[in-house]
Write a protein that holds these residues in place. Structure first.
Motif, PDB file in Angstrom:
ATOM      1  N   ALA A 294       0.714   1.916 -12.519  1.00  0.00           N
ATOM      2  CA  ALA A 294       0.583   2.311 -13.930  1.00  0.00           C
ATOM      3  C   ALA A 294       0.414   1.077 -14.820  1.00  0.00           C
ATOM      4  CB  ALA A 294       1.802   3.121 -14.359  1.00  0.00           C
ATOM      5  N   ARG A 295       1.183   0.027 -14.544  1.00  0.00           N
ATOM      6  CA  ARG A 295       1.041  -1.219 -15.325  1.00  0.00           C
ATOM      7  C   ARG A 295      -0.360  -1.809 -15.153  1.00  0.00           C
ATOM      8  NH1 ARG A 295       6.466  -1.738 -13.981  1.00  0.00           N
ATOM      9  NH2 ARG A 295       6.056  -2.890 -12.081  1.00  0.00           N
TER      10      ARG A 295
ATOM     11  N   GLU B  94      -2.035  -6.867 -10.828  1.00  0.00           N
ATOM     12  CA  GLU B  94      -2.557  -6.750  -9.461  1.00  0.00           C
ATOM     13  C   GLU B  94      -1.593  -7.385  -8.465  1.00  0.00           C
ATOM     14  OE1 GLU B  94      -7.379  -6.721 -10.358  1.00  0.00           O
ATOM     15  OE2 GLU B  94      -6.381  -8.631  -9.968  1.00  0.00           O
ATOM     16  N   ALA B  95      -1.058  -8.544  -8.805  1.00  0.00           N
ATOM     17  CA  ALA B  95      -0.079  -9.208  -7.933  1.00  0.00           C
ATOM     18  C   ALA B  95       1.177  -8.353  -7.801  1.00  0.00           C
ATOM     19  CB  ALA B  95       0.269 -10.592  -8.486  1.00  0.00           C
TER      20      ALA B  95
ATOM     21  N   SER C 283       8.564   4.555  -5.712  1.00  0.00           N
ATOM     22  CA  SER C 283       8.432   4.689  -7.165  1.00  0.00           C
ATOM     23  C   SER C 283       8.016   3.355  -7.799  1.00  0.00           C
ATOM     24  CB  SER C 283       9.716   5.220  -7.794  1.00  0.00           C
ATOM     25  OG  SER C 283      10.761   4.305  -7.660  1.00  0.00           O
ATOM     26  N   ALA C 284       8.436   2.253  -7.217  1.00  0.00           N
ATOM     27  CA  ALA C 284       8.032   0.941  -7.733  1.00  0.00           C
ATOM     28  C   ALA C 284       6.526   0.746  -7.596  1.00  0.00           C
ATOM     29  CB  ALA C 284       8.789  -0.177  -7.018  1.00  0.00           C
ATOM     30  N   VAL C 285       5.941   1.272  -6.524  1.00  0.00           N
ATOM     31  CA  VAL C 285       4.487   1.185  -6.339  1.00  0.00           C
ATOM     32  C   VAL C 285       3.785   1.955  -7.459  1.00  0.00           C
ATOM     33  CG1 VAL C 285       2.549   1.883  -4.868  1.00  0.00           C
ATOM     34  CG2 VAL C 285       4.557   0.798  -3.848  1.00  0.00           C
TER      35      VAL C 285
ATOM     36  N   LYS D 260      -7.060  -1.250 -18.956  1.00  0.00           N
ATOM     37  CA  LYS D 260      -7.503  -0.555 -20.171  1.00  0.00           C
ATOM     38  C   LYS D 260      -7.472  -1.511 -21.370  1.00  0.00           C
ATOM     39  CE  LYS D 260      -8.463   3.024 -22.828  1.00  0.00           C
ATOM     40  NZ  LYS D 260      -9.767   2.896 -23.420  1.00  0.00           N
ATOM     41  N   ASN D 261      -6.408  -2.295 -21.493  1.00  0.00           N
ATOM     42  CA  ASN D 261      -6.325  -3.267 -22.586  1.00  0.00           C
ATOM     43  C   ASN D 261      -7.433  -4.311 -22.494  1.00  0.00           C
ATOM     44  OD1 ASN D 261      -4.152  -2.008 -23.789  1.00  0.00           O
ATOM     45  ND2 ASN D 261      -2.636  -3.314 -22.809  1.00  0.00           N
TER      46      ASN D 261
END
Length: 172
Positions: free
Chosen positions: A123-124, A70-71, A116-118, A130-131
């Protein structure tokens, strides 16, 4: 002799099955993530509903990864806003012939990289959430617990053949 072969097969088939250890009837369940079992919330014979929590792993690391992701999203969003402002400024200067094509191209590239970094950071974050969700084993259907192998403190490794924690039979 040809007539004896089918009889021999029929006779030996039950013996082959008797040599195998009895497996609990039902679907073996495990978690797709690794961790230490924090609590086992069901016992053998217990009826469960779809979605009911069966086993929880210690989720501390997974919660921290969500916070970290989130950060990361917030950080790259701010960098994206900075790249937006920079691109607008360089375009304005370029339109007045104060800035070069090279500076404009560099600003466009920085803007594209920030966008693209956003997406990467988002995605991370999805993976981390999910984990975290997967650290709780839930019943995939209504059923009855037919076996319980999980105990608090047990380590579960998410490998190619993870250990079965709970066996759940449909219906009943």
């Amino acid at each position: 002799m040809k007539l004896l072969w089918p009889l021999l097969v029929l006779f030996l088939m039950p013996l082959a099955h008797a040599a195998q250890p009895a497996q609990p009837r039902g679907v073996p369940l495990t978690t797709p993530v690794s961790g230490v079992v924090q609590s086992v919330l069901v016992d053998v014979g217990q009826h469960v509903k779809k979605g009911q929590a069966l086993v929880t792993l210690d989720a501390t690391v997974y919660q921290a990864r969500v916070m970290e992701a989130e950060a990361g999203v917030e950080r790259v969003k701010e960098e994206g806003l900075d790249a937006d402002r920079d691109l607008a400024r360089v375009k304005e200067l370029y339109s007045r012939a104060v800035s070069s094509t090279t500076e404009l191209d560099q600003s466009k590239l920085r803007h594209a990289r920030a966008a693209s970094a956003v997406k990467e950071a988002q995605a991370r974050l999805i993976i981390a959430r999910k984990n975290l969700e997967d650290s709780t084993l839930r019943a995939p259907f209504d059923g009855t617990v037919t076996a319980r192998m999980a105990e608090p403190g047990m380590y579960v490794a998410a490998t190619l053949q993870p250990p079965t924690l709970i066996v759940l039979a449909k219906g009943r």
